[in-house]
Structures are given as C-alpha cells and as structure tokens.
Write a protein that holds these residues in place. Structure first.
Motif, PDB file in Angstrom:
ATOM      1  N   PHE A 154       1.212 -12.112   8.706  1.00  0.00           N
ATOM      2  CA  PHE A 154       2.087 -13.277   8.518  1.00  0.00           C
ATOM      3  C   PHE A 154       3.161 -13.337   9.594  1.00  0.00           C
ATOM      4  CE2 PHE A 154       4.559 -10.126   6.101  1.00  0.00           C
ATOM      5  CZ  PHE A 154       5.861 -10.415   6.491  1.00  0.00           C
ATOM      6  N   GLN A 155       3.636 -12.187  10.062  1.00  0.00           N
ATOM      7  CA  GLN A 155       4.643 -12.169  11.120  1.00  0.00           C
ATOM      8  C   GLN A 155       4.029 -12.584  12.451  1.00  0.00           C
ATOM      9  OE1 GLN A 155       6.721  -8.454  11.558  1.00  0.00           O
ATOM     10  NE2 GLN A 155       8.025  -9.206  13.206  1.00  0.00           N
ATOM     11  N   TYR A 156       2.814 -12.124  12.718  1.00  0.00           N
ATOM     12  CA  TYR A 156       2.126 -12.519  13.951  1.00  0.00           C
ATOM     13  C   TYR A 156       1.945 -14.040  13.986  1.00  0.00           C
ATOM     14  CZ  TYR A 156      -1.347 -12.704  17.680  1.00  0.00           C
ATOM     15  OH  TYR A 156      -2.019 -13.005  18.845  1.00  0.00           O
ATOM     16  N   LEU A 157       1.542 -14.629  12.869  1.00  0.00           N
ATOM     17  CA  LEU A 157       1.365 -16.076  12.821  1.00  0.00           C
ATOM     18  C   LEU A 157       2.694 -16.795  13.028  1.00  0.00           C
ATOM     19  CD1 LEU A 157      -1.128 -16.452   9.812  1.00  0.00           C
ATOM     20  CD2 LEU A 157      -1.649 -16.435  12.267  1.00  0.00           C
ATOM     21  N   SER A 158       3.773 -16.232  12.491  1.00  0.00           N
ATOM     22  CA  SER A 158       5.081 -16.887  12.623  1.00  0.00           C
ATOM     23  C   SER A 158       5.540 -16.948  14.075  1.00  0.00           C
ATOM     24  CB  SER A 158       6.128 -16.161  11.773  1.00  0.00           C
ATOM     25  OG  SER A 158       6.472 -14.900  12.345  1.00  0.00           O
ATOM     26  N   THR A 185      -2.966  -4.105  13.351  1.00  0.00           N
ATOM     27  CA  THR A 185      -3.710  -2.967  13.900  1.00  0.00           C
ATOM     28  C   THR A 185      -4.698  -2.379  12.897  1.00  0.00           C
ATOM     29  OG1 THR A 185      -1.821  -1.590  13.289  1.00  0.00           O
ATOM     30  CG2 THR A 185      -1.968  -2.289  15.586  1.00  0.00           C
ATOM     31  N   HIS A 186      -4.664  -2.857  11.651  1.00  0.00           N
ATOM     32  CA  HIS A 186      -5.569  -2.349  10.615  1.00  0.00           C
ATOM     33  C   HIS A 186      -6.671  -3.350  10.289  1.00  0.00           C
ATOM     34  CE1 HIS A 186      -2.286   0.577   8.920  1.00  0.00           C
ATOM     35  NE2 HIS A 186      -2.573   0.794  10.190  1.00  0.00           N
ATOM     36  N   LEU A 187      -6.927  -4.275  11.201  1.00  0.00           N
ATOM     37  CA  LEU A 187      -7.946  -5.301  10.988  1.00  0.00           C
ATOM     38  C   LEU A 187      -9.238  -4.929  11.706  1.00  0.00           C
ATOM     39  CD1 LEU A 187      -5.743  -8.450  11.679  1.00  0.00           C
ATOM     40  CD2 LEU A 187      -6.384  -7.544   9.431  1.00  0.00           C
ATOM     41  N   SER A 188     -10.349  -5.413  11.178  1.00  0.00           N
ATOM     42  CA  SER A 188     -11.618  -5.276  11.904  1.00  0.00           C
ATOM     43  C   SER A 188     -11.618  -6.238  13.091  1.00  0.00           C
ATOM     44  CB  SER A 188     -12.786  -5.611  10.972  1.00  0.00           C
ATOM     45  OG  SER A 188     -12.794  -7.004  10.685  1.00  0.00           O
ATOM     46  N   GLY A 189     -12.627  -6.100  13.947  1.00  0.00           N
ATOM     47  CA  GLY A 189     -12.712  -6.976  15.107  1.00  0.00           C
ATOM     48  C   GLY A 189     -12.802  -8.442  14.724  1.00  0.00           C
ATOM     49  N   GLY A 190     -13.626  -8.754  13.720  1.00  0.00           N
ATOM     50  CA  GLY A 190     -13.759 -10.135  13.281  1.00  0.00           C
ATOM     51  C   GLY A 190     -12.501 -10.662  12.623  1.00  0.00           C
ATOM     52  N   GLU A 191     -11.806  -9.807  11.845  1.00  0.00           N
ATOM     53  CA  GLU A 191     -10.560 -10.226  11.199  1.00  0.00           C
ATOM     54  C   GLU A 191      -9.481 -10.514  12.244  1.00  0.00           C
ATOM     55  OE1 GLU A 191     -11.140  -7.638   7.067  1.00  0.00           O
ATOM     56  OE2 GLU A 191     -10.011  -6.821   8.761  1.00  0.00           O
ATOM     57  N   TRP A 192      -9.375  -9.645  13.249  1.00  0.00           N
ATOM     58  CA  TRP A 192      -8.379  -9.850  14.307  1.00  0.00           C
ATOM     59  C   TRP A 192      -8.681 -11.129  15.083  1.00  0.00           C
ATOM     60  CZ3 TRP A 192      -3.888  -9.817  16.125  1.00  0.00           C
ATOM     61  CH2 TRP A 192      -3.578  -9.780  17.489  1.00  0.00           C
ATOM     62  N   GLN A 193      -9.953 -11.410  15.353  1.00  0.00           N
ATOM     63  CA  GLN A 193     -10.310 -12.635  16.060  1.00  0.00           C
ATOM     64  C   GLN A 193      -9.898 -13.866  15.240  1.00  0.00           C
ATOM     65  OE1 GLN A 193     -11.073 -12.988  19.023  1.00  0.00           O
ATOM     66  NE2 GLN A 193     -12.439 -14.717  19.417  1.00  0.00           N
ATOM     67  N   ARG A 194     -10.105 -13.823  13.935  1.00  0.00           N
ATOM     68  CA  ARG A 194      -9.724 -14.953  13.088  1.00  0.00           C
ATOM     69  C   ARG A 194      -8.209 -15.116  13.028  1.00  0.00           C
ATOM     70  NH1 ARG A 194     -11.868 -13.720   7.743  1.00  0.00           N
ATOM     71  NH2 ARG A 194     -12.689 -11.740   8.539  1.00  0.00           N
ATOM     72  N   VAL A 195      -7.477 -14.006  13.035  1.00  0.00           N
ATOM     73  CA  VAL A 195      -6.015 -14.094  13.069  1.00  0.00           C
ATOM     74  C   VAL A 195      -5.568 -14.744  14.378  1.00  0.00           C
ATOM     75  CG1 VAL A 195      -3.896 -12.725  13.235  1.00  0.00           C
ATOM     76  CG2 VAL A 195      -5.607 -12.191  11.488  1.00  0.00           C
ATOM     77  N   ARG A 196      -6.162 -14.350  15.479  1.00  0.00           N
ATOM     78  CA  ARG A 196      -5.814 -14.946  16.772  1.00  0.00           C
ATOM     79  C   ARG A 196      -6.116 -16.449  16.780  1.00  0.00           C
ATOM     80  NH1 ARG A 196      -9.043 -12.945  21.081  1.00  0.00           N
ATOM     81  NH2 ARG A 196      -7.459 -13.799  22.463  1.00  0.00           N
ATOM     82  N   LEU A 197      -7.248 -16.825  16.193  1.00  0.00           N
ATOM     83  CA  LEU A 197      -7.598 -18.235  16.118  1.00  0.00           C
ATOM     84  C   LEU A 197      -6.614 -18.995  15.230  1.00  0.00           C
ATOM     85  CD1 LEU A 197     -11.449 -17.808  15.898  1.00  0.00           C
ATOM     86  CD2 LEU A 197     -10.284 -19.245  17.595  1.00  0.00           C
ATOM     87  N   ALA A 198      -6.265 -18.416  14.086  1.00  0.00           N
ATOM     88  CA  ALA A 198      -5.296 -19.067  13.210  1.00  0.00           C
ATOM     89  C   ALA A 198      -3.970 -19.278  13.939  1.00  0.00           C
ATOM     90  CB  ALA A 198      -5.083 -18.225  11.953  1.00  0.00           C
ATOM     91  N   ILE A 220      -0.234 -23.345   7.508  1.00  0.00           N
ATOM     92  CA  ILE A 220      -0.627 -21.940   7.611  1.00  0.00           C
ATOM     93  C   ILE A 220      -1.511 -21.545   6.432  1.00  0.00           C
ATOM     94  CG2 ILE A 220       0.225 -19.564   7.539  1.00  0.00           C
ATOM     95  CD1 ILE A 220       2.614 -20.457   9.191  1.00  0.00           C
ATOM     96  N   ALA A 221      -1.141 -21.988   5.234  1.00  0.00           N
ATOM     97  CA  ALA A 221      -1.948 -21.670   4.056  1.00  0.00           C
ATOM     98  C   ALA A 221      -3.338 -22.268   4.167  1.00  0.00           C
ATOM     99  CB  ALA A 221      -1.251 -22.186   2.801  1.00  0.00           C
ATOM    100  N   SER A 222      -3.418 -23.500   4.655  1.00  0.00           N
ATOM    101  CA  SER A 222      -4.714 -24.163   4.797  1.00  0.00           C
ATOM    102  C   SER A 222      -5.584 -23.486   5.845  1.00  0.00           C
ATOM    103  CB  SER A 222      -4.498 -25.632   5.165  1.00  0.00           C
ATOM    104  OG  SER A 222      -5.728 -26.286   5.386  1.00  0.00           O
ATOM    105  N   LEU A 223      -4.996 -23.148   6.984  1.00  0.00           N
ATOM    106  CA  LEU A 223      -5.751 -22.478   8.035  1.00  0.00           C
ATOM    107  C   LEU A 223      -6.245 -21.110   7.564  1.00  0.00           C
ATOM    108  CD1 LEU A 223      -3.501 -23.318  11.144  1.00  0.00           C
ATOM    109  CD2 LEU A 223      -5.802 -24.185  10.703  1.00  0.00           C
ATOM    110  N   CYS A 224      -5.384 -20.387   6.874  1.00  0.00           N
ATOM    111  CA  CYS A 224      -5.776 -19.060   6.394  1.00  0.00           C
ATOM    112  C   CYS A 224      -6.876 -19.155   5.337  1.00  0.00           C
ATOM    113  CB  CYS A 224      -4.565 -18.324   5.838  1.00  0.00           C
ATOM    114  SG  CYS A 224      -3.412 -17.772   7.111  1.00  0.00           S
TER     115      CYS A 224
END
Length: 251
Positions: free
Chosen positions: A88-92, A126-139, A108-112
């Motif tokens: 949530f801090q990264y997105l902010s 740092t505790h995300l999988s590769g796919g989870e981190w990619q989705r966070v970056r996209l969000a 943010i809620a809709s995108l997530c």
C-alpha cells in the motif's frame, strides 16, 4: 498527442518518425535485440538521443519531471524491489498530486481487485512472488495515470508488462488497458506473444536490428511474410474457432 521526429540512438535505434493518436493501442514486436526497449525508453523520455519527441506540442526534453509524470506513465522491463515497504505504501508513492482522496481510494481498491492484490496490501514488496511484484508495479503505474485521478494523463508505455503473469492475470491487465484506451488515452506495449498482439493490438510496429521495418493496422503488419522476414522463422496464419492464429512452420 505524441509525435516523434527522426529519433535515433547511436548503434541501437535507426531514425524513426511517427504520430500516436488518442485512444490507440500499439504493440511493439520483434526479436530479442531488435531495439524495442530502446525505442520505448526514448519515447517515454527516459533516455536521450537524436531527434525530437513532442507531447502535446512540447518537446519531451523541455517538460519538467513532475509535469511529465502527470502526462505519461512508464513501466520498465525489470525492477527489483529495494525496500521492505508494504504494497500500500509503494502504491501511494505513485498517486498523482492533488488527487481527491475518496476518488483515489476507490481507484486503488478497484485496480487491486482487478489485479488480485487486495489481500497483498500489507505485505512487504520484498516478500512477493515474481508475478505478484509485476502486478504491484502495474497497479502503481495505472494509479499514476488513471483518468479518474489524473485528468492530464495521455500515454502509457509498458515494456513487456505480461512478464511472470498467468493467463487470468494477463486478461486482467488487458481489461485495464482497454479501459484506459476507451478513455481517450494511448498505450504502447512491447510484446513477445505474437498471438496476443494479433488479437488485441490496434496498430503494430515491427522491429528488426534497430529498425522499425513495418507500421500500420494490425491486419496489415501481422502477416506471415513480414513476420518471417523479421524473425527469420517461417510463419503461417490459420483460422480456428473464429479467430486467426500465428504458428511457426516446421522445417
């Protein structure tokens, strides 16, 4: 919206000129080393070179950083999370200035929700999988330019956004891209999945050895002869289940 005039990068990108109209979904394709990332980086204003890139009539090099961040979003091909901050801090960090708090929270809620990240917001990046981190970056990049919170946004540049995503997650990203383009914005995407490009792109730029060798409507560029010339692999295009599919041909 965006115009580039004879942009080039020494030994990496030959001179290229084009215009991007509002509402366009452009896929950039070509073999590894063709120059796709170099071209995207130049268009996004993340590198320098010969020629001019103009956004809304102003040279990209002359647009201040904060203003440029409002006009366009940029997702590089790879980025390693560098701190223990929660999602949530990264997105902010990517939220547009002066965004209405309630509208921002809804976006943010809709995108997530679309990207299946609602249960990941408290997790350290740092505790995300590769796919989870990619989705966070996209969000994050969608938050930066989403029309509801940033009416100034015009363009989004995505370098291989589908990396590490499964089929359902790719569909979710395609849904968001379609919504973004429907709002009059444009997206330029580098893509290695030729069938994905065939099924979703409005326009295609085909690259080989640092040159953009073909541009135009998807149906005009995604033909076997042009793809074979660029990839040095024989292709055929077949119709199945009401759609066209690109396939390689065995020697």
């Amino acid at each position: 919206m965006l115009e580039c005039r004879n942009i080039a990068v020494t030994e990496r990108l030959h001179a290229f000129s084009t215009r991007i109209a509002p509402g366009s979904r452009i896929h950039l394709i070509g073999p590894n080393g063709a120059g796709k990332s170099t071209l995207l980086t130049r268009l996004a204003g993340m590198s320098r070179g010969v020629g001019d890139v103009l956004l809304a009539g102003q040279k990209l090099d002359e647009i201040p950083g904060p203003r440029l961040a409002r006009l366009r979003g940029w997702l590089c091909q790879q980025l390693t999370p560098a701190s223990l901050m929660p999602v949530f801090q990264y997105l902010s960090l990517h939220q547009p200035r002066n965004a209405e708090p309630a509208v921002l929270a809804n976006v943010i809620a809709s995108l997530c929700e679309v990207l299946h990240l609602s249960d990941k917001l408290a997790r350290p990046v740092t505790h995300l999988s590769g796919g989870e981190w990619q989705r966070v970056r996209l969000a994050a990049v969608f938050v930066q330019v989403w029309p509801d919170v940033n009416p100034d946004s015009q363009l989004l540049f995505l370098d291989e956004p589908m990396n590490s995503l499964d089929v359902a997650q790719q569909q979710a990203v395609d849904q968001l891209i379609s919504e973004f383009c429907a709002a009059g914005r444009s997206v330029v995407i580098s893509d290695h999945d030729l069938n994905h490009t065939l099924h979703y792109a409005h326009q295609v730029w085909l690259m080989s050895a640092g040159c953009v060798i073909a541009t135009g409507e998807c149906s005009d560029v995604m033909v076997a002869e042009k793809l074979t010339a660029a990839y040095n692999v024989p292709f055929q295009i077949h119709a199945m289940a009401g759609r066209k599919w690109i396939m390689t041909v065995s020697h």
